[in-house]
Design an enzyme around this catalytic site. Structure first.
Site, PDB file in Angstrom:
ATOM      1  N   CYS A   2      -8.132  39.157 -15.288  1.00 40.87           N
ATOM      2  CA  CYS A   2      -7.396  40.288 -15.866  1.00 40.87           C
ATOM      3  C   CYS A   2      -6.823  41.188 -14.772  1.00 40.87           C
ATOM      4  O   CYS A   2      -7.334  41.222 -13.657  1.00 40.87           O
ATOM      5  CB  CYS A   2      -8.326  41.138 -16.709  1.00 40.87           C
ATOM      6  SG  CYS A   2      -9.219  40.214 -17.948  1.00 40.87           S
ATOM      7  N   ARG A  27      -2.581  36.093 -10.946  1.00 45.96           N
ATOM      8  CA  ARG A  27      -4.041  36.019 -11.091  1.00 45.96           C
ATOM      9  C   ARG A  27      -4.445  35.204 -12.316  1.00 45.96           C
ATOM     10  O   ARG A  27      -5.610  34.872 -12.468  1.00 45.96           O
ATOM     11  CB  ARG A  27      -4.620  37.434 -11.202  1.00 45.96           C
ATOM     12  CG  ARG A  27      -4.305  38.298  -9.996  1.00 45.96           C
ATOM     13  CD  ARG A  27      -4.726  39.716 -10.232  1.00 45.96           C
ATOM     14  NE  ARG A  27      -6.164  39.834 -10.258  1.00 45.96           N
ATOM     15  CZ  ARG A  27      -6.922  40.166  -9.224  1.00 45.96           C
ATOM     16  NH1 ARG A  27      -6.349  40.421  -8.073  1.00 45.96           N
ATOM     17  NH2 ARG A  27      -8.219  40.253  -9.326  1.00 45.96           N
ATOM     18  N   TRP A  74      -7.222  37.874 -19.437  1.00 47.95           N
ATOM     19  CA  TRP A  74      -7.647  36.470 -19.280  1.00 47.95           C
ATOM     20  C   TRP A  74      -8.872  36.346 -20.172  1.00 47.95           C
ATOM     21  O   TRP A  74      -9.925  36.932 -19.868  1.00 47.95           O
ATOM     22  CB  TRP A  74      -7.976  36.222 -17.816  1.00 47.95           C
ATOM     23  CG  TRP A  74      -8.180  34.800 -17.423  1.00 47.95           C
ATOM     24  CD1 TRP A  74      -7.215  33.861 -17.221  1.00 47.95           C
ATOM     25  CD2 TRP A  74      -9.426  34.159 -17.133  1.00 47.95           C
ATOM     26  NE1 TRP A  74      -7.790  32.672 -16.828  1.00 47.95           N
ATOM     27  CE2 TRP A  74      -9.137  32.822 -16.772  1.00 47.95           C
ATOM     28  CE3 TRP A  74     -10.764  34.572 -17.153  1.00 47.95           C
ATOM     29  CZ2 TRP A  74     -10.124  31.911 -16.422  1.00 47.95           C
ATOM     30  CZ3 TRP A  74     -11.743  33.662 -16.813  1.00 47.95           C
ATOM     31  CH2 TRP A  74     -11.421  32.346 -16.462  1.00 47.95           C
ATOM     32  N   ASN A  98     -11.217  45.434 -17.213  1.00 46.45           N
ATOM     33  CA  ASN A  98     -11.503  44.144 -16.572  1.00 46.45           C
ATOM     34  C   ASN A  98     -13.018  44.036 -16.442  1.00 46.45           C
ATOM     35  O   ASN A  98     -13.675  45.037 -16.168  1.00 46.45           O
ATOM     36  CB  ASN A  98     -10.926  44.085 -15.158  1.00 46.45           C
ATOM     37  CG  ASN A  98      -9.414  44.028 -15.138  1.00 46.45           C
ATOM     38  OD1 ASN A  98      -8.776  43.930 -16.178  1.00 46.45           O
ATOM     39  ND2 ASN A  98      -8.840  44.095 -13.945  1.00 46.45           N
ATOM     40  N   GLY A  99     -13.546  42.826 -16.580  1.00 49.00           N
ATOM     41  CA  GLY A  99     -14.987  42.653 -16.435  1.00 49.00           C
ATOM     42  C   GLY A  99     -15.608  42.219 -17.750  1.00 49.00           C
ATOM     43  O   GLY A  99     -14.895  41.838 -18.687  1.00 49.00           O
ATOM     44  N   GLU A 479     -12.586  19.344   0.080  1.00 46.67           N
ATOM     45  CA  GLU A 479     -11.452  20.248  -0.143  1.00 46.67           C
ATOM     46  C   GLU A 479     -10.257  19.474  -0.716  1.00 46.67           C
ATOM     47  O   GLU A 479      -9.545  19.968  -1.590  1.00 46.67           O
ATOM     48  CB  GLU A 479     -11.097  20.966   1.173  1.00 46.67           C
ATOM     49  CG  GLU A 479      -9.849  21.836   1.128  1.00 46.67           C
ATOM     50  CD  GLU A 479      -9.906  22.978   0.112  1.00 46.67           C
ATOM     51  OE1 GLU A 479     -10.951  23.208  -0.518  1.00 46.67           O
ATOM     52  OE2 GLU A 479      -8.847  23.602  -0.074  1.00 46.67           O
ATOM     53  N   LYS A 483      -8.479  20.354  -4.250  1.00 49.42           N
ATOM     54  CA  LYS A 483      -7.056  20.691  -4.404  1.00 49.42           C
ATOM     55  C   LYS A 483      -6.423  19.795  -5.465  1.00 49.42           C
ATOM     56  O   LYS A 483      -5.683  20.260  -6.316  1.00 49.42           O
ATOM     57  CB  LYS A 483      -6.279  20.502  -3.092  1.00 49.42           C
ATOM     58  CG  LYS A 483      -6.473  21.520  -2.023  1.00 49.42           C
ATOM     59  CD  LYS A 483      -5.815  22.861  -2.294  1.00 49.42           C
ATOM     60  CE  LYS A 483      -6.763  23.796  -2.978  1.00 49.42           C
ATOM     61  NZ  LYS A 483      -7.729  24.469  -2.163  1.00 49.42           N
ATOM     62  N   GLU A 486      -7.573  20.679  -9.058  1.00 49.24           N
ATOM     63  CA  GLU A 486      -7.113  21.991  -9.506  1.00 49.24           C
ATOM     64  C   GLU A 486      -5.683  21.983 -10.025  1.00 49.24           C
ATOM     65  O   GLU A 486      -5.391  22.596 -11.035  1.00 49.24           O
ATOM     66  CB  GLU A 486      -7.129  22.977  -8.334  1.00 49.24           C
ATOM     67  CG  GLU A 486      -8.431  23.672  -8.110  1.00 49.24           C
ATOM     68  CD  GLU A 486      -8.327  24.631  -6.949  1.00 49.24           C
ATOM     69  OE1 GLU A 486      -8.549  25.813  -7.172  1.00 49.24           O
ATOM     70  OE2 GLU A 486      -8.007  24.193  -5.828  1.00 49.24           O
ATOM     71  N   HIS A 502     -24.757   3.819  -1.392  1.00 50.62           N
ATOM     72  CA  HIS A 502     -25.957   4.226  -2.116  1.00 50.62           C
ATOM     73  C   HIS A 502     -25.648   4.535  -3.578  1.00 50.62           C
ATOM     74  O   HIS A 502     -26.445   5.187  -4.247  1.00 50.62           O
ATOM     75  CB  HIS A 502     -26.603   5.433  -1.435  1.00 50.62           C
ATOM     76  CG  HIS A 502     -27.045   5.146  -0.037  1.00 50.62           C
ATOM     77  ND1 HIS A 502     -28.065   4.287   0.263  1.00 50.62           N
ATOM     78  CD2 HIS A 502     -26.554   5.559   1.165  1.00 50.62           C
ATOM     79  CE1 HIS A 502     -28.221   4.209   1.578  1.00 50.62           C
ATOM     80  NE2 HIS A 502     -27.305   4.970   2.146  1.00 50.62           N
ATOM     81  N   LYS A 595      -6.844  33.399 -10.213  1.00 53.69           N
ATOM     82  CA  LYS A 595      -6.810  33.490  -8.758  1.00 53.69           C
ATOM     83  C   LYS A 595      -8.098  34.054  -8.178  1.00 53.69           C
ATOM     84  O   LYS A 595      -8.664  33.498  -7.273  1.00 53.69           O
ATOM     85  CB  LYS A 595      -5.617  34.326  -8.305  1.00 53.69           C
ATOM     86  CG  LYS A 595      -5.507  34.476  -6.785  1.00 53.69           C
ATOM     87  CD  LYS A 595      -5.369  33.139  -6.085  1.00 53.69           C
ATOM     88  CE  LYS A 595      -5.349  33.239  -4.580  1.00 53.69           C
ATOM     89  NZ  LYS A 595      -5.604  31.940  -3.951  1.00 53.69           N
TER      90      LYS A 595
HETATM   91  C1  F6R Z   1      -9.545  26.780  -4.631  1.00 51.24           C
HETATM   92  C2  F6R Z   1      -9.712  28.170  -4.957  1.00 51.24           C
HETATM   93  C3  F6R Z   1     -11.074  28.668  -5.354  1.00 51.24           C
HETATM   94  C4  F6R Z   1     -11.435  29.842  -4.444  1.00 51.24           C
HETATM   95  C5  F6R Z   1     -12.765  30.475  -4.882  1.00 51.24           C
HETATM   96  C6  F6R Z   1     -13.183  31.610  -3.958  1.00 51.24           C
HETATM   97  O1  F6R Z   1      -8.251  26.436  -4.347  1.00 51.24           O
HETATM   98  O2  F6R Z   1      -8.794  28.919  -4.876  1.00 51.24           O
HETATM   99  O3  F6R Z   1     -12.040  27.663  -5.274  1.00 51.24           O
HETATM  100  O4  F6R Z   1     -11.485  29.373  -3.134  1.00 51.24           O
HETATM  101  O5  F6R Z   1     -12.680  30.947  -6.196  1.00 51.24           O
HETATM  102  O6  F6R Z   1     -12.220  32.628  -3.911  1.00 51.24           O
HETATM  103  P1  F6R Z   1     -12.244  33.717  -2.784  1.00 51.24           P
HETATM  104  O7  F6R Z   1     -11.956  33.030  -1.503  1.00 51.24           O
HETATM  105  O8  F6R Z   1     -11.184  34.696  -3.169  1.00 51.24           O
HETATM  106  O9  F6R Z   1     -13.611  34.321  -2.785  1.00 51.24           O
END
Ligand code: F6R
Length: 600
Positions: A2, A27, A74, A98-99, A479, A483, A486, A502, A595
């Protein structure tokens, strides 16, 4: 997650709120709304499921006001709908929140028992009702009373037509930033919504509340003790929040990596002692020598970058180090050791799980450093010291440049600690030169984008992919899988290459391509034999490494082996991005993701 924007001043709040909400779209959200106090003192509210642009276009010309609040929601409690969208209203009071209010069911039941008719299914709607029922003369005191009944997290903004020109905002676990203008004031959950209007900001701390009027603000704690706040200046340019000709922020941010890495390195390499200087570390060499262990905490990609960091610290400084998801650490009653250095990693600096882990550590007397991108964010403020990434704002949900800058910052930290311990000047110089070469080498990888895009378009036909890597290649594989899933929604699983036999080898078939991270290091032969095992079972192998193996390979430039985990993820970012584009996904706003995850 949010977003909140608020304004009070001589101007019309509406365009400022809609523009601010548009800046928070990155976000992730499903509905949006506004409430303004009109010049004649009436409350005007518009909210709807859907996009900010549609909401803005639906506003009648007379929808104007000098004080107002806006929100992007959100969904957590109740589906995305017009009724569940914020602001929520009770009589003269409107609130955006928010929250998560944990005791919302109980509070809703109490209000309903008193005859209150609730219009939404949300936890947030209790807030305006609790505020409106207060007998306090000042809005601030009414908000304080209401918040004393809340269990949970919040960032809120409140207007009340009985208090024209006044905004009250409060924070507990969900960010709120005030923006100081010329006889006008702003507030938001993210500086992105403010940079267009002001550079001077004040970050609220948890448990703090502010009463804002056009000519200034005052802050206090929830128990009404006044607090003093020093404004800070936002350095980021407004343009950094624009896509600047790129179709997606994710691609823009992938291409910003050479510049981001240069910023992360700027002024931090010492050519005389072949070490790194990290101003905010607050750790003198004696204290650094006393560190027996390093524990790195973060979530998602920040955790994987932390795993790269732990390996770099062990290799260069020979200090035992490991990384753990902050989201797990905080719930397992961790043993906190006096001679362990804890490092919290976060792009946004607002991730609730990471913040909660930091707070738990500090409560137990642990020493915590932050490796954070967002200047002045909650995690940065909560830590004992830290290192900023200086990567600039990251707008795409999928982290790219922040991941790379984090790995670079860890290389600097490992070099710094290594040179305090046993890393020789010659090795220090070798690593420093390797770091200086990174921006140019990232450019070289980016020049292969067309080839990687073609490979991605071909791989996009599979439903599932495996990512494998050994030691330095293992966090890279994780990673890469992260990616891909996601943004492309292709199922991806990462495994240490050493573990394949294994168990997961059973999955290998022509339908499951394996992306293998194969740097030319001391484990190359081992990795080659793993690839042989996959190919023998008719599995397609795509290699990311230093050797050209034809169409199904991407070659990255060679640097020092310790720094391999910085360059190797970059082709994987491009692979994920172009697979998502080939599948026609909304790359910057992947489904179900936000985000920065500021909820528990
Ligand atoms: C992956 C991604 C999330 C963030 C995670 C931590 O592409 O964006 O996995 O890395 O939510 O976010 P921050 O770094 O803002 O604490």
């Amino acid at each position: 997650m949010c977003g909140i924007v608020a304004y009070t001043g001589p101007g019309d709040a509406v365009p400022i709120l809609t523009e601010g909400l548009a800046r928070l779209e990155y976000r992730g959200y499903d509905s949006a709304g506004l409430a303004v106090v009109g010049r004649s003192g009436d409350l005007r509210v518009r909210k709807a499921a859907g996009r900010v642009a549609a909401l803005a276009a639906s506003l009648p010309a007379r929808f104007k006001g000098g004080t107002g609040i806006g929100h992007t929601r959100w969904a957590t409690h109740g589906e995305p709908s017009d009724d569940n969208a914020h602001p929520h209203v009770a009589g003269t009071v409107a609130v955006v929140h928010n929250g998560i209010i944990e005791n919302a069911d109980e509070l809703r039941a109490k209000l309903q028992a008193d005859g209150v008719v609730l219009a939404s299914e949300t936890d947030s709607e209790v807030l305006p009702h609790l505020i409106a029922r207060s007998a306090a003369a000042e809005l601030e005191d009414a908000v304080r009373e209401a918040l004393s009944q809340i269990v949970g997290t919040y960032g809120i903004a409140v207007v009340d037509t009985r208090h024209p020109g006044v905004l009250v905002v409060a924070r507990n676990g969900s960010p709120v930033v005030l923006g100081i203008g010329e006889k006008e004031m702003y507030a938001a959950s993210d500086v992105a919504a403010l940079v267009r209007y002001t550079r001077q900001v004040v970050h609220l701390d948890d448990g703090e509340l502010a009463t804002i009027r056009p000519d200034g603000f005052r802050t206090s704690t929830l128990d009404a003790r006044a607090t003093r706040k020093e404004p800070s200046v936002i350095e980021t340019e407004d343009a950094a929040y624009d896509a600047e000709g790129y179709t997606h922020f994710m691609r823009k941010e992938i291409h910003e990596q050479p510049a981001a890495v240069e910023r992360a390195l700027r002024g931090r390499l010492d050519g005389r002692f072949h070490t790194a200087h990290l101003g905010g570390l607050e750790l003198d060499p004696r204290e650094a020598r006393a560190i027996r262990r390093i524990k790195i905490l973060g979530c998602g990609s920040a955790y994987y970058a932390g795993q790269v960091g732990a390996q770099l610290i062990e290799e260069l400084a020979r200090i035992p180090a490991d990384a753990e998801p902050a989201s797990e650490f905080r719930y397992r009653n961790p043993v906190v050791e006096a001679d362990t250095l804890y490092i919290a990693v976060s792009q946004s600096g607002e991730t609730y799980d990471t913040l909660a882990a930091v707070q738990e550590l500090r409560r137990k007397g642990g020493r915590v450093l932050g490796v954070v991108n967002a200047v002045g964010s909650a995690i940065a403020r909560e830590c004992d010291g830290g290192i900023y990434l200086h990567a600039g704002p990251e707008i795409a949900v999928a982290s790219t440049k922040a991941y790379t800058s984090t790995a670079v910052v860890f290389a600097l930290l490992a070099l710094h600690l290594g040179r305090i311990h046993d890393l020789s000047p010659a090795d220090g110089r070798r690593i420093a030169e390797g770091l200086r070469a990174l921006p140019g080498q990232i450019e070289e990888i980016l020049r292969q984008e067309d080839r990687i895009a073609a490979l991605a378009a071909d791989l996009a036909k599979y439903r599932s992919m495996l990512f494998v890597g050994r030691v330095r290649g293992w966090p890279v594989a994780r990673e890469g899988a992260q990616k891909l899933k996601e943004v492309s929604y292709i199922h991806a699983e990462a495994y240490p290459a050493s573990e394949l036999k294994h168990g997961p080898l059973a999955l290998i078939s022509p339908d499951l391509p394996a992306v293998a991270i194969v740097p030319d290091d001391e484990l190359l032969d081992k990795n080659r034999s793993t690839l042989g095992e996959i190919r023998a079972r008719h599995g397609r192998v795509i290699t990311i490494g230093h050797t050209d193996a034809g169409e199904d390979s991407v070659v990255v430039p060679k640097n020092e082996p310790e720094l391999d985990a910085i360059l190797l993820p970059i082709p994987l970012q491009l692979l994920a991005y172009h697979a998502a584009v080939a599948l026609d996904h909304d790359v910057d706003k992947p489904r179900n993701l936000a985000k920065s995850v500021t909820v528990d």
